[in-house]
Motif scaffolding. Structure first.
Motif, PDB file in Angstrom:
ATOM      1  N   THR A 181     -48.632 -12.972  75.578  1.00 60.74           N
ATOM      2  CA  THR A 181     -49.965 -12.380  75.420  1.00 60.74           C
ATOM      3  C   THR A 181     -51.047 -13.459  75.397  1.00 60.74           C
ATOM      4  N   HIS A 182     -50.677 -14.651  74.923  1.00 61.54           N
ATOM      5  CA  HIS A 182     -51.512 -15.852  74.916  1.00 61.54           C
ATOM      6  C   HIS A 182     -50.616 -16.970  74.411  1.00 61.54           C
ATOM      7  N   THR A 183     -51.135 -18.187  74.315  1.00 57.96           N
ATOM      8  CA  THR A 183     -50.218 -19.303  74.069  1.00 57.96           C
ATOM      9  C   THR A 183     -50.336 -19.896  72.667  1.00 57.96           C
ATOM     10  N   HIS A 184     -50.787 -19.121  71.675  1.00 64.37           N
ATOM     11  CA  HIS A 184     -50.691 -19.605  70.293  1.00 64.37           C
ATOM     12  C   HIS A 184     -49.216 -19.721  69.900  1.00 64.37           C
ATOM     13  N   PHE A 185     -48.961 -20.676  68.995  1.00 64.09           N
ATOM     14  CA  PHE A 185     -47.575 -21.099  68.716  1.00 64.09           C
ATOM     15  C   PHE A 185     -46.643 -19.952  68.349  1.00 64.09           C
ATOM     16  N   ASP A 186     -47.178 -18.947  67.651  1.00 67.54           N
ATOM     17  CA  ASP A 186     -46.308 -17.896  67.118  1.00 67.54           C
ATOM     18  C   ASP A 186     -45.930 -16.851  68.169  1.00 67.54           C
ATOM     19  N   HIS A 187     -46.389 -17.044  69.395  1.00 70.58           N
ATOM     20  CA  HIS A 187     -46.066 -16.123  70.494  1.00 70.58           C
ATOM     21  C   HIS A 187     -45.220 -16.786  71.580  1.00 70.58           C
ATOM     22  N   ILE A 188     -45.025 -18.104  71.465  1.00 67.66           N
ATOM     23  CA  ILE A 188     -44.375 -18.865  72.555  1.00 67.66           C
ATOM     24  C   ILE A 188     -43.155 -19.653  72.076  1.00 67.66           C
TER      25      ILE A 188
ATOM     26  N   GLY B 274     -61.540 -13.970  73.901  1.00 68.31           N
ATOM     27  CA  GLY B 274     -62.263 -13.799  72.639  1.00 68.31           C
ATOM     28  C   GLY B 274     -61.490 -14.482  71.522  1.00 68.31           C
ATOM     29  N   HIS B 275     -60.351 -13.906  71.138  1.00 71.01           N
ATOM     30  CA  HIS B 275     -59.454 -14.572  70.178  1.00 71.01           C
ATOM     31  C   HIS B 275     -59.028 -15.925  70.745  1.00 71.01           C
ATOM     32  N   SER B 276     -58.659 -15.918  72.023  1.00 69.75           N
ATOM     33  CA  SER B 276     -58.431 -17.154  72.778  1.00 69.75           C
ATOM     34  C   SER B 276     -58.808 -16.857  74.228  1.00 69.75           C
TER      35      SER B 276
ATOM     36  N   GLY C 145     -51.819  -7.693  72.038  1.00 67.99           N
ATOM     37  CA  GLY C 145     -51.703  -9.105  71.663  1.00 67.99           C
ATOM     38  C   GLY C 145     -52.423  -9.368  70.349  1.00 67.99           C
ATOM     39  N   ASP C 146     -53.136 -10.497  70.276  1.00 69.58           N
ATOM     40  CA  ASP C 146     -53.868 -10.837  69.049  1.00 69.58           C
ATOM     41  C   ASP C 146     -55.334 -10.415  69.114  1.00 69.58           C
ATOM     42  N   THR C 147     -55.730  -9.735  70.151  1.00 73.89           N
ATOM     43  CA  THR C 147     -57.134  -9.344  70.268  1.00 73.89           C
ATOM     44  C   THR C 147     -57.456  -8.193  69.330  1.00 73.89           C
TER      45      THR C 147
HETATM   46 ZN   LIG Z   1     -53.197 -15.848  68.458  1.00 68.94          ZN
END
Ligand SMILES: [Zn+2]
Length: 297
Positions: free
Chosen positions: A97-104, A186-188, A205-207
């Motif tokens: 969903t994006h590349t923040h650590f907790d998703h990858i 927005g969030h990233s 995702g985190d949005t």
């Molecule tokens: Zn995130």
């Protein structure tokens, strides 16, 4: 005068809010990895939940007729590949969903990972994240589940992975089920959502998720939050997906799409200085609304 709080992001003893009420309405699924709690949702979707860590991240396994999709790969503490292998034999498509650590965190366990086409995302896929970049996420009382025996918190890091980039409008065809990519910055800046139009589902995702939304994140590599962009994304989503069901990446899976308009309005109220906030030791501002909060710089 704004109220002072210790930490706008991670409240003390955060885990006292667990278990989240929605899980009692879902069916829990047996699988081999104790780090994860897995729940079956409608429409052949599994929520793979990491409630042992403060982020309470949720990855999703989405089944089609011919392929399955893993949406995010978790923190990299537990082995999410073992979970997926226990749940499906279908060929797998992996998307972040994006590349923040907790998703990858477990990206490197899979052959290929799809990310949104953004230079920061590309760099992170190529380089991973060092122990220094992620170590803080394990500090203090961030974790309350025991770590899996294979996991070493002293060397925790995110591995590089094999990846390919996708853009808005990309369609994943899982066989009798399609998922279409939306770019939702927005969030990233590398955040995407997936639309399942047939079932009226939006993987957010985190949005959006039903907790504290991060509009404050800064990063040396350009993957930072932008508040006005976040508002514009929420306005666009509210206009189009308010009658969808949202499937969210933290805390609890399901929310009605009607909340999208409330979040868009909340961002506008913050921009216009119309709402009170709390402020923490770092100077972060926390705005509390019905069912979610927003943290800004
Ligand atoms: Zn995130």
């Amino acid at each position: 005068m704004s109220e002072m709080i210790a930490d706008a992001v991670q409240p003390k003893a955060w885990y006292k809010a667990l278990p989240r009420p929605q899980y009692s309405t879902l069916t829990k699924v047996d699988q081999p990895e104790a780090w994860f709690d897995v729940y079956k949702l409608d429409h052949d979707i599994f929520a793979i939940y990491e409630q042992g860590h403060f982020q309470e991240v949720i990855s999703y396994l989405i089944l089609g007729g011919e392929k399955a999709m893993l949406l995010d790969t978790g923190m990299g503490i537990g082995n999410i590949k073992n979970v997926v292998d226990a749940l499906t034999d279908l060929p797998l498509v992996v998307v972040n969903t994006h590349t923040h650590f907790d998703h990858i965190g477990c990206n490197h366990l899979f052959e290929l990972v799809h990310v949104l086409d953004h230079p920061g995302a590309v760099r992170r896929m190529k380089e991973g994240l060092t122990h220094e970049e992620v170590a803080d996420n394990l500090k203090d009382d961030s974790t309350w589940y025991p770590y899996p025996k294979e996991f070493d918190p002293d060397t925790y890091h995110i591995e590089p992975c094999n990846f390919t980039t996708i853009k808005e409008g990309h369609v994943f065809d899982l066989g009798g089920r399609t998922l279409t990519v939306l770019s939702t910055p927005g969030h990233s800046p590398d955040s995407l959502m997936l639309v399942d139009e047939q079932n009226k589902l939006l993987f957010t995702g985190d949005t959006f998720y039903p907790a504290t939304l991060y509009a404050h994140l800064d990063s040396h590599d350009g993957l930072k939050s932008v508040q006005s962009t976040y508002r514009q994304t929420m306005e666009r989503l509210a206009a189009q997906y308010s009658d969808y069901t949202l499937i969210c990446s933290h805390n609890e899976p399901l929310r009605p799409g009607s909340v999208l308009g409330q979040v868009a309005k909340a961002f506008a109220q913050i921009e216009n200085g119309e709402v009170d906030y709390q402020i923490d030791a770092e100077g972060l501002k926390k705005y509390t609304f019905d069912g979610f909060c927003i943290v800004t710089v």
